[in-house]
Design an enzyme around this catalytic site. Structure first.
Site, PDB file in Angstrom:
ATOM      1  N   LYS A 245     113.809  -0.684 -56.867  1.00 52.90           N
ATOM      2  CA  LYS A 245     113.812  -0.408 -55.441  1.00 52.90           C
ATOM      3  C   LYS A 245     115.046   0.404 -55.075  1.00 52.90           C
ATOM      4  O   LYS A 245     116.181   0.036 -55.442  1.00 52.90           O
ATOM      5  CB  LYS A 245     113.818  -1.723 -54.652  1.00 52.90           C
ATOM      6  CG  LYS A 245     112.541  -2.536 -54.790  1.00 52.90           C
ATOM      7  CD  LYS A 245     111.400  -1.937 -53.993  1.00 52.90           C
ATOM      8  CE  LYS A 245     110.195  -2.855 -53.967  1.00 52.90           C
ATOM      9  NZ  LYS A 245     109.094  -2.322 -53.138  1.00 52.90           N
TER      10      LYS A 245
ATOM     11  N   LYS B  38      97.186  -2.038 -52.170  1.00 54.07           N
ATOM     12  CA  LYS B  38      97.602  -3.435 -52.069  1.00 54.07           C
ATOM     13  C   LYS B  38      96.576  -4.202 -51.241  1.00 54.07           C
ATOM     14  O   LYS B  38      96.234  -3.787 -50.134  1.00 54.07           O
ATOM     15  CB  LYS B  38      98.986  -3.556 -51.416  1.00 54.07           C
ATOM     16  CG  LYS B  38     100.111  -2.977 -52.256  1.00 54.07           C
ATOM     17  CD  LYS B  38     101.439  -3.079 -51.519  1.00 54.07           C
ATOM     18  CE  LYS B  38     102.580  -2.507 -52.369  1.00 54.07           C
ATOM     19  NZ  LYS B  38     103.863  -2.491 -51.628  1.00 54.07           N
TER      20      LYS B  38
END
EC number: 5.1.1.-
Length: 372
Positions: A189, A287
């Site tokens: 990230k 997702k």
């Protein structure tokens, strides 16, 4: 096969008898069994503080749904996404508001049921995902087949999943990377001023291939180009959502000036959203919590494939319910980032497992979950 051969193969049964035997198979019945639904909130405790450009937390609340009908219980989960202004409590209330509808559905008609749910319940896509997953788990259990088999997929085709490293101090980042030793590819990230220090910390302890997610963190297109080109020199394979979702033109400009593939995440929210992304992105991250469940995820995957785009399955921080549901779809995609259950310390179920990075699907019916 001629008529005589057919009669021999069927033992001389008439066509009516054969059809009668066929429609008696479980899963082909047309009756409408009574449905009982229950929604509750589960607090999942994180192994490490989880930080992205959007939030930082020690725990995540997810919405758990149970569908009981005809002697079988299907389990579902949705992990609300702060980016879309969702939370577990609001999701639970939304499900309660459409309970009269849910109690009258035929769970075999899961496509029709979710069409009605999408129409009756605005937003709340994590709640929709929980309902959809419970329906699909129920159907698989009633037919006594794993979900991947119900979908016609080969479990041997599952991809390698990355293990995600949230934003943290260099010291903790190195610790997280060491703990992920068994994973051949890592997802890092980024999206803050500490990006270079984060990658440097990762590279100080591993030479593994990396995939990077900026979570819309770079607002300036020149900065995005500079950072992406630098990341290429650091052994990064692709970059997810470098700029805010609405900055499609800017992302198109960035894409023309970099070599790394760019994957849409926050910009890809439904099957209908994909076509407008084709010139700005090389692929989409699907997702279940973001789009509303298994069925819409399948549509997203097929639309992206039809447009020649790469496909990826991602997840939120969630239990094995949501992650295993996504994993059953993973034989269809190019990339997977399905590790949300590995980031928590109190997973209520076991389901999909990982061996040397490869997703191993459970063999039980439906999702194949087992309570811990």
């Amino acid at each position: 096969m001629n008529r005589r051969q057919w009669l021999k193969a069927t033992g001389g049964l008439g066509a009516g008898s054969v059809l009668a035997n066929w429609v008696s198979l479980p899963g082909l019945a047309q009756e409408r069994p009574a449905c009982s639904w229950d929604a509750s909130i589960t607090r999942l405790k994180l192994r490490h503080t989880w930080t992205t450009t959007m939030s930082s937390s020690e725990y995540r609340d997810t919405l758990q749904v149970r569908l009981s009908s005809d002697g079988v219980t299907g389990v579902g989960e949705g992990a609300p996404i702060v980016r879309y202004h969702e939370n577990a409590e609001d999701g639970k209330k939304a499900i309660a508001s459409i309970l009269p509808l849910l109690q009258t559905v035929n769970p075999w008609h899961f496509e029709k049921t979710m069409t009605d749910v999408f129409r009756a319940m605005p937003g709340q896509f994590a709640a929709k995902a929980a309902l959809d997953i419970a329906l699909m788990d129920w159907a698989g259990k009633k037919m006594n087949v794993p979900l991947y088999q119900l979908l016609g997929l080969d479990p041997a085709d599952t991809p390698i999943t990355t293990f995600s490293i949230g934003i943290d101090t260099p010291e903790i980042t190195r610790q997280k990377v060491r703990e992920a030793e068994s994973f051949p590819v890592l997802k890092i990230k980024v999206g803050l001023d500490t990006d270079e220090a984060t990658i440097a910390a990762v590279r100080s302890v591993t030479k593994k291939p990396l995939r990077v997610d900026a979570n819309e963190g770079w607002k300036d297109k020149e900065e995005a180009v500079r950072k992406i080109n630098w990341l290429e020199s650091q052994g990064v394979e692709f970059i997810e959502q470098p700029m805010p979702a609405e900055m499609i033109e800017e992302t198109r400009w960035v894409r023309s000036r970099v070599h790394l593939p760019i994957i849409a995440d926050e910009a890809a929210v439904s099957a209908s959203s994909i076509r407008k992304l084709i010139d700005a992105y090389d692929g989409v991250n699907v997702k279940l919590d973001k789009c509303g469940g298994i069925q819409e995820s399948l549509r997203m995957i097929y639309v992206a494939k039809s447009l020649g785009m790469k496909t990826m399955l991602g997840c939120m921080v969630s239990s094995s319910v949501s992650v295993t549901a996504a994993a059953h779809l993973s034989p269809l995609v190019d990339y997977a980032d399905l590790d949300g259950n590995l980031l928590i310390a109190n997973d209520p179920y076991t389901g999909v497992t990982v061996q040397k990075g490869k997703l191993i699907l459970p063999e039980g019916p439906g999702l194949g979950l087992k309570p811990v």
